[in-house]
Design a protein around this motif. Structure first.
Motif, PDB file in Angstrom:
ATOM      1  N   ARG A  86      32.606  37.137  45.736  1.00  0.00           N
ATOM      2  CA  ARG A  86      32.916  38.509  45.289  1.00  0.00           C
ATOM      3  C   ARG A  86      33.452  39.265  46.497  1.00  0.00           C
ATOM      4  O   ARG A  86      33.366  38.787  47.635  1.00  0.00           O
ATOM      5  CB  ARG A  86      31.685  39.219  44.708  1.00  0.00           C
ATOM      6  N   ASN A  90      33.315  46.932  45.023  1.00  0.00           N
ATOM      7  CA  ASN A  90      34.007  46.678  43.751  1.00  0.00           C
ATOM      8  C   ASN A  90      35.424  47.256  43.755  1.00  0.00           C
ATOM      9  O   ASN A  90      35.814  48.010  42.867  1.00  0.00           O
ATOM     10  CB  ASN A  90      33.178  47.224  42.571  1.00  0.00           C
ATOM     11  N   TRP A 114      41.535  47.181  33.595  1.00  0.00           N
ATOM     12  CA  TRP A 114      40.337  46.930  34.409  1.00  0.00           C
ATOM     13  C   TRP A 114      39.872  48.227  35.078  1.00  0.00           C
ATOM     14  O   TRP A 114      38.681  48.529  35.096  1.00  0.00           O
ATOM     15  CB  TRP A 114      40.601  45.862  35.477  1.00  0.00           C
ATOM     16  N   PHE A 120      35.418  48.147  38.304  1.00  0.00           N
ATOM     17  CA  PHE A 120      36.145  47.600  39.452  1.00  0.00           C
ATOM     18  C   PHE A 120      37.461  48.367  39.582  1.00  0.00           C
ATOM     19  O   PHE A 120      38.052  48.765  38.579  1.00  0.00           O
ATOM     20  CB  PHE A 120      36.436  46.106  39.250  1.00  0.00           C
ATOM     21  N   ILE A 196      38.269  39.139  40.594  1.00  0.00           N
ATOM     22  CA  ILE A 196      37.092  39.981  40.844  1.00  0.00           C
ATOM     23  C   ILE A 196      35.914  39.101  41.262  1.00  0.00           C
ATOM     24  O   ILE A 196      35.058  39.504  42.033  1.00  0.00           O
ATOM     25  CB  ILE A 196      36.737  40.791  39.568  1.00  0.00           C
ATOM     26  N   VAL A 225      30.737  42.297  35.561  1.00  0.00           N
ATOM     27  CA  VAL A 225      31.256  42.837  36.822  1.00  0.00           C
ATOM     28  C   VAL A 225      30.209  43.755  37.462  1.00  0.00           C
ATOM     29  O   VAL A 225      29.947  43.663  38.669  1.00  0.00           O
ATOM     30  CB  VAL A 225      32.577  43.619  36.598  1.00  0.00           C
TER      31      VAL A 225
END
Ligand SMILES: [Zn+2]
Length: 232
Positions: A86, A90, A114, A120, A196, A225
């Motif tokens: 990751r 974010n 998104w 994110f 992501i 997420v």
């Protein structure tokens, strides 16, 4: 026994008529393929020969029906992602590297969708060297995938350092495969989902389903997420 030999003769002639008829049909099919697909035709033929060869070699135990099914149910992508990666936060920057207006628009819409989730944030940049993520294209009929995602991760921190996602024009932009603009956008959303740090999700309705690209971003995906970036 005369009737018997004439029956054999009749069957033999019928057999060869069928063989020639099948050959004629095949020629017609190839001619139609070239007429309607033009420059894509050699590549489609090449893919078909490649698949036929695999069936003959026994590498893939599929009959013709299954093979056609595979073409209709193309996997969304091939993924080369290190597990559990990751970004530190974010958010990530994206450089769109394609001149194709359909792909550019699909990536831009996917990014906006998104970002609208709030889970994110992608930021577009004009300089590839400044980007965390490169969003580009490929043209590959040898793979059975409509897209591709690959990443590199810092093994000490487990944070992603670079991701490249690709949309495969061989399938997505060929009318023969029937991809609507909506499904191309879903494919772009799916690839950005990998960027992501998301993996495939085939148990719930999800943009991360591994085949078909029929779903956009779902609540399941937003939750995934948020969970991935719960600690910042
Ligand atoms: Zn995928």
């Amino acid at each position: 026994m005369k009737w018997f030999s004439s029956l054999i003769g009749f069957l033999w002639r019928t057999f060869w008529r069928l063989v020639w008829f099948a050959f004629f049909l095949l020629l017609c099919a190839v001619a139609l393929l070239f007429y309607f697909q033009k420059e894509a035709a050699p590549q489609i033929l090449q893919t078909m020969f490649f698949q036929a060869q695999q069936v003959i070699n026994g590498q893939q135990a599929l009959d013709m029906g299954a093979s056609l099914e595979t073409l209709e149910q193309l996997s969304t992508d091939t993924v080369d992602m290190s597990a559990e990666g990751r970004w530190p936060t974010n958010a990530a920057t994206v450089y769109i590297e394609t001149q194709d207006p359909t792909f550019r628009s699909a990536y831009e819409t996917a990014i906006a969708n998104w970002n609208a989730t709030g889970a994110f944030t992608f930021t577009l940049v004009d300089d590839a060297s400044q980007a965390d993520i490169i969003a580009t294209e490929m043209n590959d009929g040898q793979t059975q995938a409509a897209g591709e995602a690959s990443s590199s991760t810092n093994t000490l921190t487990n944070y992603l350092v670079a991701v490249t996602v690709k949309l495969n024009r061989f399938y997505l932009l060929n009318p023969a495969y029937g991809y609507s603009m909506e499904r191309i956008i879903h494919t772009a959303e799916h690839e950005l989902g990998h960027a992501i740090g998301l993996g495939h999700e085939d148990h719930h309705t999800s943009v991360m389903e591994s085949a078909g690209s029929h779903n956009g971003i779902q609540q399941t995906d937003i939750d995934a997420v948020r969970a991935l970036y719960a600690t910042q």
